[in-house]
Design an enzyme around this catalytic site. Structure first.
Site, PDB file in Angstrom:
ATOM      1  CG  HIS A  66      -6.210  27.673  80.241  1.00  0.00           C
ATOM      2  ND1 HIS A  66      -6.467  27.538  81.669  1.00  0.00           N
ATOM      3  CD2 HIS A  66      -4.875  28.217  80.049  1.00  0.00           C
ATOM      4  CE1 HIS A  66      -5.269  27.552  82.461  1.00  0.00           C
ATOM      5  NE2 HIS A  66      -4.266  28.042  81.372  1.00  0.00           N
TER       6      HIS A  66
HETATM    7  C1  T46 Z   1      -1.892  28.105  83.460  1.00  0.00           C
HETATM    8  C2  T46 Z   1      -2.027  26.795  84.512  1.00  0.00           C
HETATM    9  C3  T46 Z   1      -0.941  26.128  84.202  1.00  0.00           C
HETATM   10  C4  T46 Z   1      -4.680  35.623  89.228  1.00  0.00           C
HETATM   11  O1  T46 Z   1      -5.336  36.497  89.724  1.00  0.00           O
HETATM   12  N1  T46 Z   1      -3.230  35.987  88.817  1.00  0.00           N
HETATM   13  C5  T46 Z   1      -2.349  35.046  88.280  1.00  0.00           C
HETATM   14  O2  T46 Z   1      -1.402  35.147  87.967  1.00  0.00           O
HETATM   15  C6  T46 Z   1      -3.135  33.449  88.066  1.00  0.00           C
HETATM   16  C7  T46 Z   1      -2.342  32.339  87.415  1.00  0.00           C
HETATM   17  C8  T46 Z   1      -4.416  33.471  88.505  1.00  0.00           C
HETATM   18  N2  T46 Z   1      -5.138  34.338  89.114  1.00  0.00           N
HETATM   19  C9  T46 Z   1      -6.462  34.040  89.450  1.00  0.00           C
HETATM   20  C10 T46 Z   1      -7.513  33.881  88.293  1.00  0.00           C
HETATM   21  C11 T46 Z   1      -8.389  32.837  88.949  1.00  0.00           C
HETATM   22  O3  T46 Z   1      -9.496  33.539  89.568  1.00  0.00           O
HETATM   23  O4  T46 Z   1      -6.578  32.942  90.103  1.00  0.00           O
HETATM   24  C12 T46 Z   1      -7.488  32.161  89.874  1.00  0.00           C
HETATM   25  C13 T46 Z   1      -7.311  30.571  89.427  1.00  0.00           C
HETATM   26  O5  T46 Z   1      -6.669  30.733  88.355  1.00  0.00           O
HETATM   27  P1  T46 Z   1      -6.945  29.725  87.095  1.00  0.00           P
HETATM   28  O6  T46 Z   1      -8.242  29.313  87.283  1.00  0.00           O
HETATM   29  O7  T46 Z   1      -6.609  30.171  85.810  1.00  0.00           O
HETATM   30  O8  T46 Z   1      -6.138  28.230  87.587  1.00  0.00           O
HETATM   31  P2  T46 Z   1      -5.714  27.083  86.708  1.00  0.00           P
HETATM   32  O9  T46 Z   1      -4.852  26.396  87.547  1.00  0.00           O
HETATM   33  O10 T46 Z   1      -6.674  26.651  85.782  1.00  0.00           O
HETATM   34  O11 T46 Z   1      -4.493  27.675  85.626  1.00  0.00           O
HETATM   35  C14 T46 Z   1      -3.351  28.212  85.969  1.00  0.00           C
HETATM   36  C15 T46 Z   1      -2.857  29.387  85.269  1.00  0.00           C
HETATM   37  O12 T46 Z   1      -4.095  30.621  85.494  1.00  0.00           O
HETATM   38  C16 T46 Z   1      -2.564  29.379  83.700  1.00  0.00           C
HETATM   39  O13 T46 Z   1      -2.179  30.481  83.078  1.00  0.00           O
HETATM   40  O14 T46 Z   1      -1.390  27.891  82.555  1.00  0.00           O
HETATM   41  O15 T46 Z   1      -2.147  27.146  85.789  1.00  0.00           O
END
Ligand code: T46
Length: 136
Positions: free
Chosen positions: A50
């Site tokens: 993303h």
């Molecule tokens: C990014 C990269 C480097 C939350 O509830 N609060 C938060 O602050 C974050 C970061 C995530 N979440 C929840 C949303 C999803 O249900 O945690 C779960 C995993 O998040 P996500 O699938 O977005 O994780 P990544 O590793 O793909 O991305 C993350 C960050 O979300 C993103 O902003 O830039 O790490």
């Protein structure tokens, strides 16, 4: 191309070990509102996929290693994060993917805003049209 996104952090070391400071006046170029860390990532997993509309983040690998791919819609570049005194800026409108996490990797991310799903661009074509409006 993305070299400027790499930030070397000053490590204060003495016979006891080392200490690294992140603060608004020295090396944090934004107001910190949120921090999170990613760990226990399974083998062959890639995360991210993303870009953010407005969010600015700084990623630091506190343990182990991880690779990050940054893409501004024109160029892609891969970075290996292994050092505690090295940080990578993930600016708005940069598509990013994190991969090759070592088993012991702890990736700390500092962010300048709270979590908002509306800030995520998860569709690559949508990202390309925003990164390069001439393409749309
Ligand atoms: C990014 C990269 C480097 C939350 O509830 N609060 C938060 O602050 C974050 C970061 C995530 N979440 C929840 C949303 C999803 O249900 O945690 C779960 C995993 O998040 P996500 O699938 O977005 O994780 P990544 O590793 O793909 O991305 C993350 C960050 O979300 C993103 O902003 O830039 O790490």
């Amino acid at each position: 191309m993305f070299k400027k996104f790499k930030v070397v952090l000053k490590s204060i070391s003495d016979e006891r070990g080392s200490l690294i400071v992140l603060d608004r006046y020295e090396n944090l170029t934004f107001d910190l509102k949120r921090a999170y860390y990613i760990y226990g990532t399974q083998k062959n997993i890639t995360r991210g996929f993303h870009a953010h509309r407005k969010l600015t983040q700084l990623a630091i690998c506190l343990n182990g290693s991880v690779k990050l791919m940054l893409d501004d819609g024109f160029h892609k570049e891969n970075f290996l994060l292994t050092k505690k005194d090295e940080a990578l800026m993930v600016a708005p409108l940069i598509w990013h993917e994190m991969y090759d996490f070592s088993k012991d990797c702890i990736l700390l991310v500092l962010a300048n805003d709270y979590y908002k799903e509306s800030d995520y661009i998860r569709d690559y074509n949508k990202f390309l049209s925003l990164a390069n409006p001439q393409n749309s």
